[in-house]
Design a protein around this motif. Structure first.
Motif, PDB file in Angstrom:
ATOM      1  N   ASN A 227     -34.901  21.348 -34.713  1.00  0.00           N
ATOM      2  CA  ASN A 227     -33.521  20.870 -34.607  1.00  0.00           C
ATOM      3  C   ASN A 227     -32.687  21.224 -35.831  1.00  0.00           C
ATOM      4  OD1 ASN A 227     -31.635  18.299 -35.403  1.00  0.00           O
ATOM      5  ND2 ASN A 227     -31.488  18.766 -33.202  1.00  0.00           N
ATOM      6  N   SER A 228     -33.329  21.282 -36.998  1.00  0.00           N
ATOM      7  CA  SER A 228     -32.593  21.506 -38.243  1.00  0.00           C
ATOM      8  C   SER A 228     -32.377  22.983 -38.548  1.00  0.00           C
ATOM      9  CB  SER A 228     -33.340  20.862 -39.419  1.00  0.00           C
ATOM     10  OG  SER A 228     -34.598  21.471 -39.605  1.00  0.00           O
ATOM     11  N   LEU A 229     -32.893  23.894 -37.694  1.00  0.00           N
ATOM     12  CA  LEU A 229     -32.757  25.322 -37.924  1.00  0.00           C
ATOM     13  C   LEU A 229     -31.794  25.926 -36.919  1.00  0.00           C
ATOM     14  CD1 LEU A 229     -36.504  26.266 -38.542  1.00  0.00           C
ATOM     15  CD2 LEU A 229     -34.728  25.871 -40.257  1.00  0.00           C
ATOM     16  N   SER A 230     -30.861  26.700 -37.412  1.00  0.00           N
ATOM     17  CA  SER A 230     -29.916  27.404 -36.545  1.00  0.00           C
ATOM     18  C   SER A 230     -30.423  28.814 -36.256  1.00  0.00           C
ATOM     19  CB  SER A 230     -28.539  27.467 -37.206  1.00  0.00           C
ATOM     20  OG  SER A 230     -28.021  26.174 -37.409  1.00  0.00           O
ATOM     21  N   ILE A 231     -29.805  29.457 -35.285  1.00  0.00           N
ATOM     22  CA  ILE A 231     -30.252  30.777 -34.817  1.00  0.00           C
ATOM     23  C   ILE A 231     -29.231  31.833 -35.241  1.00  0.00           C
ATOM     24  CG2 ILE A 231     -30.866  32.160 -32.798  1.00  0.00           C
ATOM     25  CD1 ILE A 231     -31.520  29.550 -31.350  1.00  0.00           C
TER      26      ILE A 231
ATOM     27  N   ILE B 290     -31.092  11.570 -45.143  1.00  0.00           N
ATOM     28  CA  ILE B 290     -30.027  11.284 -44.172  1.00  0.00           C
ATOM     29  C   ILE B 290     -30.149  12.160 -42.926  1.00  0.00           C
ATOM     30  CG2 ILE B 290     -27.535  11.192 -43.817  1.00  0.00           C
ATOM     31  CD1 ILE B 290     -28.644   9.014 -45.619  1.00  0.00           C
ATOM     32  N   PRO B 291     -30.329  13.492 -43.049  1.00  0.00           N
ATOM     33  CA  PRO B 291     -30.528  14.287 -41.824  1.00  0.00           C
ATOM     34  C   PRO B 291     -31.702  13.810 -40.984  1.00  0.00           C
ATOM     35  CG  PRO B 291     -30.047  15.725 -43.674  1.00  0.00           C
ATOM     36  CD  PRO B 291     -30.229  14.353 -44.236  1.00  0.00           C
ATOM     37  N   ARG B 292     -32.789  13.396 -41.638  1.00  0.00           N
ATOM     38  CA  ARG B 292     -33.944  12.905 -40.867  1.00  0.00           C
ATOM     39  C   ARG B 292     -33.601  11.610 -40.134  1.00  0.00           C
ATOM     40  NH1 ARG B 292     -37.195  14.404 -45.592  1.00  0.00           N
ATOM     41  NH2 ARG B 292     -37.236  12.197 -46.186  1.00  0.00           N
ATOM     42  N   MET B 293     -32.887  10.707 -40.808  1.00  0.00           N
ATOM     43  CA  MET B 293     -32.528   9.441 -40.173  1.00  0.00           C
ATOM     44  C   MET B 293     -31.563   9.651 -39.003  1.00  0.00           C
ATOM     45  SD  MET B 293     -34.276   7.087 -41.702  1.00  0.00           S
ATOM     46  CE  MET B 293     -35.568   8.349 -41.743  1.00  0.00           C
ATOM     47  N   VAL B 294     -30.618  10.565 -39.173  1.00  0.00           N
ATOM     48  CA  VAL B 294     -29.670  10.851 -38.084  1.00  0.00           C
ATOM     49  C   VAL B 294     -30.416  11.419 -36.879  1.00  0.00           C
ATOM     50  CG1 VAL B 294     -27.724  12.305 -37.394  1.00  0.00           C
ATOM     51  CG2 VAL B 294     -27.686  11.141 -39.598  1.00  0.00           C
ATOM     52  N   TYR B 295     -31.356  12.324 -37.131  1.00  0.00           N
ATOM     53  CA  TYR B 295     -32.132  12.884 -36.023  1.00  0.00           C
ATOM     54  C   TYR B 295     -32.978  11.806 -35.350  1.00  0.00           C
ATOM     55  CZ  TYR B 295     -35.724  15.478 -33.525  1.00  0.00           C
ATOM     56  OH  TYR B 295     -36.573  15.939 -32.545  1.00  0.00           O
TER      57      TYR B 295
ATOM     58  N   TRP C 223     -21.282  17.264 -38.600  1.00  0.00           N
ATOM     59  CA  TRP C 223     -20.266  16.287 -38.971  1.00  0.00           C
ATOM     60  C   TRP C 223     -20.808  14.858 -38.880  1.00  0.00           C
ATOM     61  CZ3 TRP C 223     -16.844  18.681 -41.567  1.00  0.00           C
ATOM     62  CH2 TRP C 223     -16.480  19.987 -41.240  1.00  0.00           C
ATOM     63  N   HIS C 224     -21.708  14.624 -37.918  1.00  0.00           N
ATOM     64  CA  HIS C 224     -22.344  13.307 -37.853  1.00  0.00           C
ATOM     65  C   HIS C 224     -23.171  13.049 -39.123  1.00  0.00           C
ATOM     66  CE1 HIS C 224     -22.157  13.209 -33.156  1.00  0.00           C
ATOM     67  NE2 HIS C 224     -20.989  12.953 -33.746  1.00  0.00           N
ATOM     68  N   ILE C 225     -23.912  14.073 -39.546  1.00  0.00           N
ATOM     69  CA  ILE C 225     -24.725  13.919 -40.763  1.00  0.00           C
ATOM     70  C   ILE C 225     -23.830  13.721 -41.979  1.00  0.00           C
ATOM     71  CG2 ILE C 225     -26.309  15.142 -42.319  1.00  0.00           C
ATOM     72  CD1 ILE C 225     -27.555  16.434 -39.843  1.00  0.00           C
TER      73      ILE C 225
ATOM     74  N   MET D 213     -40.084  11.697 -35.278  1.00  0.00           N
ATOM     75  CA  MET D 213     -39.640  12.866 -36.023  1.00  0.00           C
ATOM     76  C   MET D 213     -40.160  14.166 -35.426  1.00  0.00           C
ATOM     77  SD  MET D 213     -37.613  11.864 -38.315  1.00  0.00           S
ATOM     78  CE  MET D 213     -37.467  13.415 -39.189  1.00  0.00           C
ATOM     79  N   ARG D 214     -40.817  14.089 -34.286  1.00  0.00           N
ATOM     80  CA  ARG D 214     -41.308  15.297 -33.650  1.00  0.00           C
ATOM     81  C   ARG D 214     -40.121  16.155 -33.185  1.00  0.00           C
ATOM     82  NH1 ARG D 214     -46.314  16.081 -31.942  1.00  0.00           N
ATOM     83  NH2 ARG D 214     -46.718  13.827 -32.048  1.00  0.00           N
ATOM     84  N   GLY D 215     -40.143  17.409 -33.537  1.00  0.00           N
ATOM     85  CA  GLY D 215     -39.067  18.314 -33.158  1.00  0.00           C
ATOM     86  C   GLY D 215     -37.948  18.405 -34.182  1.00  0.00           C
TER      87      GLY D 215
END
Length: 809
Positions: free
Chosen positions: A670-674, A649-654, A720-722, A664-666
């Motif tokens: 995108n899935s990592l926070s700082i 699901i996270p991959r499809m949303v991205y 929240w979208h995911i 799916m590049r990037g």
């Protein structure tokens, strides 16, 4: 007791084993009482039990020729094994209508299973009190076995399993069914039913059908796994993780406090490729397929079961006719009596106030013990992960040769799963006895009630015991971990990544370990026992023993023997349905195990067990409802696994909402926070900070605002979208699968049309033949009365003749 057996018509013959100086009779005082049932006794009790016997050979065709039928010839058995007798129309036996039935040979008219069922029926109801005494509860062979009067009671096998003899059913079963080299052959179900009875025949019919249906699930699972292998090179996420310029430049935050170091993202390169094998687009398709497969399996089994019910004369059979006999334990412990409104006889009963009230507390204690074990495994994961992390540190930098494969996460997951499996097997040993003890405390009235209650309790314990760890990994582990500096340790124990590969590890170890241990118990242990027995008795060859002595040294087949066989398969069914989205190869493992299981069970029944008393059963009993419940739950669990355990699901949303290139590049970035390293408390900082001190931030797996933002470290809108996409996926997948399930169930009738036609044809012929038979019988009686006692025309309608006519009609 024996005097009353002789009064019932049985013939008794005593054999003294003391004349044989065998090692099996240490006290030289063992006697065998052989029981023979003559024709009159068999006919009388066949009438009482309403045993169905043939009255006309069937004239209904079994079907048309199947195209390419020759392809199935290698899998077939000889006709004399598959069909031990022609197909007949049957009717309940009536001793007063002997000439109505097809009785060619009285010695073989009743099959072996019917003969030993009749004899056991007499043994179970024969009293052992003297006439005029009031202790009429002293009845049946089971009471005499429990108080030690007799040590065993069992029907004999016909011959040795390894010795061919004329009309030897046991040898045919051993040759064509109980050997592993026959694994690709069909099962001789009719011969199994004839030799062992319908209840055991139904079990092997269900197990064989389940194995056949597993073939289709195994093929589809293998295709999905192959798709994961073939799409290996186009997996953009793994490429970015393994890329030295992308994954090698990303510094990840410590996964625990103090003991866990900072680490590079590309150190998980191998894990990401492994995860892709099971976490890809094909997994969604397979999860939906398995939801439909379960429905097809259950619906087609109903049709198969309906066909067996007709072919084995079980259509009008009610288990209560055989199972409603009151258990001796119930009679002993229940001293109260009350009037049965149906039979109008006084019978024992158990007041509600006398029932054991400690049972709910015991059940709660057992489930709490399982939860405590899970918490213990969680604590182990935390401690061991920190220990492995402190030893291995940076796998890519320090132990390049081995460390790529032995990461802290993999080492922790495998060892924790193995320990969890050992705990499961230990708890399983105790829970079996606790379930039996609780059921005994409830004092069920009948054997059917006892078995159903034990089935539900045992499966509940097994369900929690075997599946709780998988539920934890799938739906709780890694879901509420917090973020660096504020970790939730009792929920979290591994890396911030998809837990699907860890769920796969858990499932493989527990499922494969259980099947391996079960095969060792069922196959290897009896072989070792036989080898040891033969070594001890090498001076007493088997051919010096009588038939009853050889059977006496075999294992006793208990009343719950089939219960454990069903339980083993239903637990396996739960593994391949509830969590199959995490491991598409699970049906393939189950298929290989079941191919071996059928032959191992057949070998045990044929060579290791005494011949069990034949009993009837028209279906698999309470297990049918359990399978239906597991099938419905599996749709829900697989939907949640795909939504919350998988990364799909996270991959499809991205891909469809956040990717600027529609690719799916990037995605990894995108899935990592700082997180700001300076905000990690000093007491939580890693002991070995080998990273470049110029680096001020690290990354972690989550969707949170970066440091400096007004909402820093709170969830972003993408999170929240995911979450909304996950909930929508669950709702859509469940509704789609359930709609298809109910539509398939509605489309497939439970009873095949040809079975309905044959059943109606048989009912019609029974009425016609009975009418003609009674008319001919009445004609003969009237003709005989004319010859022996001439009377006037008016005297023909005397009251006696009216009575004869009414009885015939």
């Amino acid at each position: 007791f024996e005097a009353n057996l002789e009064k019932a018509g049985l013939e008794l013959e005593t054999e003294d084993k003391s004349v044989r100086k065998s090692s099996d009779s240490k006290d030289q005082k063992t006697y065998f009482l052989k029981i023979h049932a003559p024709w009159d006794v068999l006919a009388t009790y066949a009438d009482v039990l309403k045993v169905k016997v043939p009255f006309k050979e069937s004239d209904v065709p079994h079907g048309q020729d199947v195209p390419l039928e020759w392809l199935s010839h290698p899998f077939r058995l000889p006709d004399h094994v598959m069909h031990p007798q022609p197909d007949y129309f049957t009717y309940p036996f009536d001793k007063n209508k002997m000439d109505f039935f097809l009785i060619n040979d009285k010695d073989t008219f009743f099959p072996p299973s019917t003969r030993n069922r009749i004899v056991f029926y007499i043994l179970a109801r024969c009293p052992y009190f003297k006439e005029g005494r009031k202790d009429k509860d002293k009845t049946g062979i089971k009471r005499l076995l429990s108080n030690g009067t007799y040590t065993a009671a069992f029907p004999l096998h016909d011959v040795r399993h390894s010795r061919q003899a004329c009309e030897s059913e046991r040898f045919n079963l051993y040759k064509h069914w109980a050997r592993f080299l026959c694994f690709y052959k069909e099962q001789p179900l009719n011969l199994i039913r004839k030799y062992y009875g319908e209840k055991i025949g139904i079990y092997f019919a269900w197990l064989g059908f389940y194995t056949e249906m597993l073939f289709f699930a195994a093929v589809m699972g293998f295709i999905c796994f192959t798709y994961g292998l073939l799409s290996y090179d186009v997996n953009m996420s793994s490429k970015e993780i393994c890329d030295a310029d992308i994954g090698g430049s990303i510094l990840m935050c410590p996964l625990c406090d103090k003991k866990c170091p900072f680490w590079k993202l590309n150190s998980t390169c191998l894990s990401s490729w492994q995860s892709h094998l099971f976490d890809n687009e094909g997994t969604v398709f397979f999860a939906i397929f398995m939801g439909i497969w379960v429905t097809l399996f259950l619906e087609f089994w109903k049709r198969r079961q309906a066909r067996l019910e007709y072919e084995w004369d079980l259509v009008d059979f009610e288990e209560e006719q055989q199972q409603l006999q009151i258990r001796p334990e119930f009679e002993i412990r229940c001293t109260n009596r009350r009037l049965n409104r149906i039979t109008q006889e006084m019978e024992p009963y158990l007041p509600v106030t006398s029932k054991c009230s400690v049972i709910p507390y015991v059940c709660s204690l057992q489930i709490s013990l399982i939860v405590a074990c899970i918490i213990g495994v969680i604590a182990y994961r935390l401690a061991v992960y920190a220990a492995f992390a402190s030893i291995i540190k940076d796998p890519m930098r320090k132990i390049q040769l081995v460390g790529r494969f032995i990461t802290p996460q993999l080492a922790t997951s495998v060892t924790a799963s193995c320990i969890n499996f050992v705990i499961i097997m230990i708890l399983n040993f105790f829970y079996e006895r606790v379930a039996i003890w609780i059921t005994d405390m409830e004092i069920p009235k009948t054997h059917l009630e006892y078995e159903n209650r034990l089935t539900m309790k045992m499966f509940l314990f097994q369900f929690v015991n075997y599946y709780s760890s998988c539920f934890y990994v799938a739906f709780f582990k890694g879901k509420f971990v917090g973020y660096p500096g504020k970790y939730s340790y009792m929920i979290r124990a591994t890396i911030h990544s998809s837990c699907l590969i860890e769920l796969t590890t858990q499932l493989v170890i527990v499922m494969a370990g259980k099947q391996l241990w079960g095969n060792i118990q069922e196959a290897l242990l009896p072989l070792i026992r036989n080898w040891w027995s033969s070594r001890k008795g090498r001076h007493n060859p088997e051919n010096h023993y009588s038939r009853w002595e050889q059977d006496h040294v075999l294992q006793n087949f208990s009343q719950l023997g089939l219960f454990y066989e069903y339980l083993e398969m239903v637990v396996q069914f739960g593994f391949i349905t509830l969590f199959v989205a995490s491991f598409p190869l699970a049906p393939l493992l189950a298929l290989f195990n079941n191919i071996l299981e059928i032959r191992v069970d057949a070998w045990k029944f044929t060579t290791q067990f005494r011949r069990p008393v034949a009993s009837k059963a028209r279906n698999i009993g309470a297990w049918q409802e359990i399978l239906n419940a597991v099938a419905i739950l599996s749709v829900v669990t697989n939907a949640f696994i795909m939504a919350f355990t998988s990364d799909m699901i996270p991959r499809m949303v991205y891909l469809y909402a956040y990717s600027k290139e529609a690719s799916m590049r990037g995605y990894i970035n995108n899935s990592l926070s700082i997180y700001n390293i300076s905000q990690i408390p000093k007491e939580n900082m890693p002991e070995d900070d080998w990273f470049d001190n110029s680096t001020t931030t690290c990354r972690y797996r989550d969707y949170r605002y970066p440091p400096g933002h007004q909402k820093e470290y709170t969830h972003t809108m993408q999170f929240w979208h995911i979450l909304a996409a996950k909930m929508a996926f669950i709702i859509i997948m469940e509704h789609v699968v359930f709609v298809v399930k109910f539509f398939v169930a509605w489309m497939i009738p439970d009873v095949p049309s040809d079975v309905k036609a044959r059943f109606k044809r048989e009912r019609y012929l029974i009425q016609e033949y009975l009418h003609n038979y009674e008319v001919e019988r009445l004609k003969l009686q009237l003709s005989a009365s004319f010859i022996t006692e001439p009377q006037s025309e008016m005297s023909l309608m005397t009251p006696d003749k009216h009575e004869v006519l009414s009885e015939c009609l």
